[in-house]
Design a protein around this motif. Structure first.
Motif, PDB file in Angstrom:
ATOM      1  N   ASN A 137       0.982  -1.422   0.198  1.00  0.00           N
ATOM      2  CA  ASN A 137       0.088   0.101   0.031  1.00  0.00           C
ATOM      3  C   ASN A 137       0.919   1.109   0.314  1.00  0.00           C
ATOM      4  O   ASN A 137       1.133   1.785   0.891  1.00  0.00           O
ATOM      5  CB  ASN A 137      -1.190  -0.019   1.475  1.00  0.00           C
ATOM      6  N   CYS A 171       0.039   3.996   0.683  1.00  0.00           N
ATOM      7  CA  CYS A 171      -0.173   5.220   1.659  1.00  0.00           C
ATOM      8  C   CYS A 171       0.752   4.820   2.532  1.00  0.00           C
ATOM      9  O   CYS A 171       0.258   5.626   4.368  1.00  0.00           O
ATOM     10  CB  CYS A 171      -1.659   4.979   1.650  1.00  0.00           C
ATOM     11  N   GLN A 172       0.985   3.874   2.830  1.00  0.00           N
ATOM     12  CA  GLN A 172       2.392   3.100   3.808  1.00  0.00           C
ATOM     13  C   GLN A 172       3.347   3.151   3.966  1.00  0.00           C
ATOM     14  O   GLN A 172       4.233   3.113   4.688  1.00  0.00           O
ATOM     15  CB  GLN A 172       1.597   1.958   4.682  1.00  0.00           C
ATOM     16  N   CYS A 179      -3.354  10.544   0.374  1.00  0.00           N
ATOM     17  CA  CYS A 179      -3.767   9.070   0.887  1.00  0.00           C
ATOM     18  C   CYS A 179      -4.816  10.096   1.610  1.00  0.00           C
ATOM     19  O   CYS A 179      -4.915  10.831   2.456  1.00  0.00           O
ATOM     20  CB  CYS A 179      -3.161   8.592   1.607  1.00  0.00           C
TER      21      CYS A 179
END
Length: 105
Positions: free
Chosen positions: A2, A4-5, A105
């Motif tokens: 991901n 966004c991590q 995000c």
């Protein structure tokens, strides 16, 4: 993975753990890299930088050989060779970015 991590851009000072760090960054999905000399930015200025700075970041960082261009590799631990001996007050930062464009995000 991901996106966004993970930070889209990151940088670190090149050190003795360089190869293992680069391998881990590749595992995380980082594919674009720059190496930047820090000596020219390691200067104090009474108006613009009362403390020392590490220079431009990400897209604005200047690679040793390619200028503003990123170097792509799907095996980042192999991307940069040995670095010749530098002055004691100089060091190299490595900048990395994920593939694609930054996303909200």
């Amino acid at each position: 993975k991901n996106p966004c991590q993970l930070p889209f851009y990151l940088s670190f000072e090149r050190n003795s753990n360089f190869t293992s760090l680069m391998k881990h960054l590749g595992y995380l999905g980082y594919r674009y890299f720059k190496q930047t000399l820090q000596l020219e930015w390691n200067q104090k200025h009474r108006v613009t930088s009362i403390k020392q700075a590490s220079g431009p970041f990400g897209e604005w960082a200047m690679d040793l050989k390619r200028g503003h261009l990123w170097k792509y590799s799907d095996r980042p631990e192999k991307i940069f060779g040995r670095v010749r001996k530098r002055r004691a007050d100089d060091w190299i930062d490595v900048h990395a970015r994920l593939d694609g464009q930054p996303i909200v995000c």
